[in-house]
Design a protein around this motif. Sequence first.
Motif, PDB file in Angstrom:
ATOM      1  N   UNK A  91     -80.182  -9.679  61.522  1.00  0.00           N
ATOM      2  CA  UNK A  91     -80.844  -9.953  62.784  1.00  0.00           C
ATOM      3  C   UNK A  91     -80.377 -11.286  63.367  1.00  0.00           C
ATOM      4  N   UNK A  92     -80.031 -12.220  62.501  1.00  0.00           N
ATOM      5  CA  UNK A  92     -79.673 -13.562  62.970  1.00  0.00           C
ATOM      6  C   UNK A  92     -78.395 -13.518  63.802  1.00  0.00           C
ATOM      7  N   UNK A  93     -78.329 -14.375  64.813  1.00  0.00           N
ATOM      8  CA  UNK A  93     -77.172 -14.321  65.712  1.00  0.00           C
ATOM      9  C   UNK A  93     -75.890 -14.804  65.045  1.00  0.00           C
ATOM     10  N   UNK A  94     -74.786 -14.513  65.703  1.00  0.00           N
ATOM     11  CA  UNK A  94     -73.495 -14.903  65.150  1.00  0.00           C
ATOM     12  C   UNK A  94     -73.381 -16.411  64.996  1.00  0.00           C
ATOM     13  N   UNK A 100     -70.014  -9.128  60.505  1.00  0.00           N
ATOM     14  CA  UNK A 100     -71.281  -9.203  61.240  1.00  0.00           C
ATOM     15  C   UNK A 100     -71.127  -8.960  62.741  1.00  0.00           C
ATOM     16  N   UNK A 135     -66.011 -22.306  63.788  1.00  0.00           N
ATOM     17  CA  UNK A 135     -65.265 -21.053  63.671  1.00  0.00           C
ATOM     18  C   UNK A 135     -65.283 -20.237  64.939  1.00  0.00           C
ATOM     19  N   UNK A 136     -66.445 -20.210  65.583  1.00  0.00           N
ATOM     20  CA  UNK A 136     -66.554 -19.413  66.794  1.00  0.00           C
ATOM     21  C   UNK A 136     -65.704 -19.968  67.921  1.00  0.00           C
ATOM     22  N   UNK A 148     -74.149 -17.170  61.602  1.00  0.00           N
ATOM     23  CA  UNK A 148     -73.142 -16.741  60.628  1.00  0.00           C
ATOM     24  C   UNK A 148     -71.871 -17.567  60.713  1.00  0.00           C
ATOM     25  N   UNK A 149     -71.584 -18.090  61.915  1.00  0.00           N
ATOM     26  CA  UNK A 149     -70.418 -18.957  62.042  1.00  0.00           C
ATOM     27  C   UNK A 149     -70.564 -20.190  61.161  1.00  0.00           C
ATOM     28  N   UNK A 206     -70.503  -1.544  75.071  1.00  0.00           N
ATOM     29  CA  UNK A 206     -69.718  -1.408  73.851  1.00  0.00           C
ATOM     30  C   UNK A 206     -68.584  -2.421  73.921  1.00  0.00           C
ATOM     31  N   UNK A 207     -68.168  -2.918  72.763  1.00  0.00           N
ATOM     32  CA  UNK A 207     -67.180  -3.990  72.778  1.00  0.00           C
ATOM     33  C   UNK A 207     -66.100  -3.740  71.727  1.00  0.00           C
ATOM     34  N   UNK A 250     -80.977  -3.470  70.892  1.00  0.00           N
ATOM     35  CA  UNK A 250     -80.515  -2.129  70.546  1.00  0.00           C
ATOM     36  C   UNK A 250     -80.144  -1.336  71.795  1.00  0.00           C
ATOM     37  N   UNK A 301     -74.205 -11.266  71.957  1.00  0.00           N
ATOM     38  CA  UNK A 301     -73.845 -11.790  70.645  1.00  0.00           C
ATOM     39  C   UNK A 301     -74.154 -13.282  70.623  1.00  0.00           C
ATOM     40  N   UNK A 361     -73.303  -6.094  64.609  1.00  0.00           N
ATOM     41  CA  UNK A 361     -74.286  -6.298  65.671  1.00  0.00           C
ATOM     42  C   UNK A 361     -73.849  -5.611  66.957  1.00  0.00           C
ATOM     43  N   UNK A 362     -72.567  -5.721  67.265  1.00  0.00           N
ATOM     44  CA  UNK A 362     -72.102  -5.127  68.517  1.00  0.00           C
ATOM     45  C   UNK A 362     -72.321  -3.616  68.526  1.00  0.00           C
ATOM     46  N   UNK A 363     -72.229  -2.991  67.354  1.00  0.00           N
ATOM     47  CA  UNK A 363     -72.371  -1.537  67.304  1.00  0.00           C
ATOM     48  C   UNK A 363     -73.691  -1.076  66.709  1.00  0.00           C
ATOM     49  N   UNK A 364     -74.662  -1.975  66.677  1.00  0.00           N
ATOM     50  CA  UNK A 364     -76.023  -1.618  66.280  1.00  0.00           C
ATOM     51  C   UNK A 364     -76.056  -0.927  64.914  1.00  0.00           C
ATOM     52  N   UNK A 415     -64.414 -24.265  59.951  1.00  0.00           N
ATOM     53  CA  UNK A 415     -65.497 -23.368  59.566  1.00  0.00           C
ATOM     54  C   UNK A 415     -66.696 -23.544  60.468  1.00  0.00           C
ATOM     55  N   UNK A 416     -67.030 -24.800  60.689  1.00  0.00           N
ATOM     56  CA  UNK A 416     -68.226 -25.073  61.459  1.00  0.00           C
ATOM     57  C   UNK A 416     -68.007 -24.795  62.932  1.00  0.00           C
ATOM     58  N   UNK A 444     -77.024  -2.870  73.511  1.00  0.00           N
ATOM     59  CA  UNK A 444     -75.746  -2.626  72.836  1.00  0.00           C
ATOM     60  C   UNK A 444     -75.378  -1.150  72.840  1.00  0.00           C
ATOM     61  N   UNK A 479     -77.275  -2.202  62.257  1.00  0.00           N
ATOM     62  CA  UNK A 479     -78.237  -2.871  61.374  1.00  0.00           C
ATOM     63  C   UNK A 479     -79.072  -1.866  60.597  1.00  0.00           C
TER      64      UNK A 479
END
Lengths: 605, 629
Positions: free
Chosen positions: B127-130, A236, A499-500, B133-134, B456-457, B449, B428, A240-243, A496-497, B452, A245
């Motif tokens: 669409x949801x932020x990281x 993910x 993780x970031x 997902x974390x 670039x990263x 959009x 992010x 997201x970083x590279x668009x 996990x919780x 980003x 989606x």
Amino acid sequence: MPPAAPIPQGVADEENSYLDRTRSREVRRRSRRLLGSLLAPVRKMFALTVVLVVLAQAAKVAGPALIAWAVDRGLPAAMDGDWGPVLGFAIAYVVCAMVAGGGTAGYIRFAANVSQAILLDLRQRVFRQTQRLSLEFHESYTSGRIISRQTADLEALRELLDNGITSLASGLLFMTFTGISLVLLDWRAGLVLLVAVVPVWLVTRWFQKRSQVLYRISRVASARLIVNFVETMTGMRAVQAFRREQANDVVYGELTEDYRRNNVRTMGLNGIYDPALQLIGNVTVAVALAIGSFRVLDGGMEVGTLLATLLYTKRFFQPVQQMGMFYNSFQSASAALEKISGLLEEVPTVRAAEQPVTLPKASGHLRFEHVRFGYGEETVLPNLDLDIPSGQIIALVGQTGAGKSTVAKLVARFYDVNDGRITLDGVDLREVAPRDLRRAVVMVTQEAYLFSGTVRDNIALARPDAPDADIEAAARAVGAHDFITALPDGYDTDVNKRGGRVSAGQRQLISFARAFLADPAVLILDEATSSLDIPGERLVQRGLQTLLADRTALIIAHRLSTVAIADRVLVMSQGEVVEDGSPEELISGTGSFAALHKAWQDSLV
Amino acid sequence: MPSGHTTADRNLTASMPPSTAVVATLARLYPFLRPALPRLVAGMLCALGASLCALSIPQVLEWAVNGPLLGSAAGGDRAGVWSAVLLVLGLGVLEAGMVAARRAFILFPGTRVEASMRMALFRHLQDLPLAFHDQWPGGQLLSRSMADLGQLRRWMSFGLIMLVVNTTTIGVGVGLMVHMGGILGVAYLCGALPVVYFSYRFSQRFRRISRLSQDQAGDLATTVEESVHGIRVLKAFGRGREAYQSFSAQADELRSTELSKARTLGGFTFAITTISEAVLGGCLLLGVWLVVDGQLSVGALLAFFATAAVVNGPVEQLGHLVSMTLYAKTAVDRYFEVLDTENELRDPARPIRPEKVVGDLVFDDVHFQYPDEPTPDQAWRDPARPSEAPRTEVLDGIDLHVRPGETMALVGLTGCGKTTMISLVPRLFDVTSGSVRVDGVDVREMSRHDLREIVSIAFEDATLFSATVRENVLLGAPEGQRSEADLDRAVTVAQADFVRDLPHGLDTTIGEEGLSLSGGQRQRLALARAVAARPKILVLDDPLSALDVSTEEAVTAQLRQELAETTTLVVAHRPSTVALADRVAVLQEGRITAVDTHSDLLAQNAHYRFVISSLSPEAETGAEPKAVV
């Protein structure tokens, strides 16, 4: 098929839904064998379930008969003031109801026991198999496919087990009962039924042929959907970083559409099969009515018998639809079992020896004897000879693709050599008991994977029974203790919780602590320090000096700081050792290592 | 073995999500359902029509026997027999036709709704932020997307219709029974009342268990996923057996839940079957008494029981259908739990695009702390639960200006927040307070959009997708501007020329489903990808960590040239990476404590020496000098 063509095995033709006849039959047989072997341990419980089904069905059939008797015989008696018979029939009716209810409740429970036992068994088999299979397999099969075997495919089997088997048993039973009753009543009416079985059989064969392919496609489509989903969710951050989606939406949308279209096709097929069975049943009733009526008119049959034969004929076809549903879920489950059985059929390329040699206390003496190894066609190590005495610390140096990691993976037995042999304390690695090998040889890789669970759990992976003190000591030794105690819950922080919040460097420290705790005779570090910063590396370096005392070590690191603690440096190029000596010797020499070392020295400040 | 973690393994009764009514849940489906509604209704009508045909066939048979065969004069009414046969045949064909029509109507609603909901979920998840997902394990998301929606499809295609048909049949049947049987019917109705009570109790309990089982199935999928992703670690430590045991224990828990589900269903089935049948037994006595008493005709009694027999089947199926409905309801709840998660990192209503993109990057008093959001399981367990963790800020007032075209290195200890800080640039994550501005515009004011595309990263642990090398490298390049020249250049800059020697060159499939590459190779491709995106601002997270000295040197030289025009923020752990930069910012305890050239910092800043230098006195002591801060 030309005779030379290899016979596909395991998961080789998993994605192919249009199998030729022989192969299709083989695959189906394989899937049935699996089903049989899953049913075998629960056959008693299964039999009990069937008994309960029979009981419940019999009780259900008895109900209407009791009411008919109550009206035919009980009512006249009651008219005469004798309430005994009616009371008796009513009580019998209630008893039957309770037997039917109890039997149904019972078989729901027993059927669940059977189905859950089978599912658990299969889940475990698949899990064990995926753990057993070699990395070579995992490198191409993808996690998504394994997840799809473990979830969506198992779900298909569950559908069959939960609803299918009982409906098959009760349906068959019901048909047998009514069929026999009909024949006993009037054998000529029975003949009509027999004739009707022919179109049922033909329709079913047609359905079987079509649905087999469709369900196979379904399994593949669902697996693809899962593979794509898992990959997108796992990546993910990059998505997201590279668009990506919108582009992903398109791809996933196509896969969803494929899956949907296939579901429409299978459901559509059922939409023909199911009413076709219904039609056959209804036409048969009409035919029976016509034939019977004229026989009555011609005086060949009693009216009462006609009515009874008609009712029986109608009832005979009632469960046919249920049977159709059963057959449908059977086809779906078969396709799923085909895939699962393929996975289970895979033979690990790295196998445990039949008569393993125990090596409880390895000293760590490694030898490569004429080792040849390659991935597929491409040879990486043409012919490697190497002797690493126990306790020696080796630094492996060389360009990307020189074969350093391959050497490491061979020692850890992630792969087996193609030719020659590698020995540990004189025993071929392939002969060493797996447990002993894992205790003796531990490898820390660049990807420091953390499992969900606490930091403590993750370190303890190396030695599940380790006391907390040892875990902490390991963390201290690699300099991970400070950052761990700074986490919100210290060692009990759930990775996990958060993780970031665990950085790449910290993950590497945790996986280093694992290696420390494992206390192996041979330690392999494959780029295990790449993410550490310089202070972190210093700490690890210091920890390593203690850790590696009387241990054999293979260290692959492009940061040459590690070389300082090595006893011996091996420079590799194209799968061969081109320079071999103590660090001092090589540095003072004129070889490629000397140049490399100088470049590295210059990069330091 | 750590993977035993589950979100639903606590206990069954203590804490469950606030249960919503079935109707409320299904109402949420309405937007998805609406386009399919006409077909759904048509399907139901066909199903009702089919049942009607099925119900009338026995009537016709009876009529045929009593009428043309027995009723008329001797010799019978042959024409009448023929018409009866034709009627039965017609009804039979009609019934089969209705069933076929129901199936045809229902084909699209079920699968379309499933597909559109699946796509909606996928879009929302992307669409949801990281931060989301974390916290959500992959298996839980997957089980919602596959198992739960599959459940819904099956319910829509079968359960819903049968539920409506059966309820109608029962309603009409019981109505007829009351109509024909009078007191007898009323008695039956009263006797059957407890069924309602049992249904209620059952649905309460079953809902709880089915939620638990679906959650556990999701956790199990997570464990499977982890066991495959972490297979190298498990193999390296020989922990396959422990992983297996932990998985087994979890699978066994799921089994127990499923068994208790079956027990509940069994109990309910027993209750409704026995109650309704026992009441019928009582009705038998009552009915006979009524006949004897002359209040009811024998024919009416027979008709009453004949109708009861028709109602019987649907009543027995009720348990199955209700459980299927509850299961689908739970699936829908679980689905909306994710779909309703609000995205706190949205595009602004009116996005601004900087007038001129030159790549001016400013961190202005940036604070950041990870949202200590309750985890998914806690969210429904106890929403009021305050976080126990001390809320320490990762970034505590960052001020930094990276000028257009400048290359700035970011140096600091492991875990000090460097990756966090650079993740704020492409949004992010969002800052807690303060702002990150690109060319004077707050990144939160821009569409993600656009942002980003400018930024670039490249991360240290490079994620490659199952696609060709070409697709992976050009992943971030603006659509329509993907030239072979860009690709070549990016590959060269990143020293990733090895890809040309792959079996199919740039068209070789890599990633999980393709060729596996080494860490260094992956990292170089990630770098190539970031370069190929032709960003105005390039953010690199320790981009050379896995490269050896000579490759690193070559990459550095190329990058320095390449980055002349590009604003670059690069996280550096080593002097060789710092060499890329014009200036260096030191990140320490959540703040930028110094910004200067490498050589000046080396001369003046002890913390910097400690972090970056292997030769200085600080390196020798091995301990952080405390005095400087």
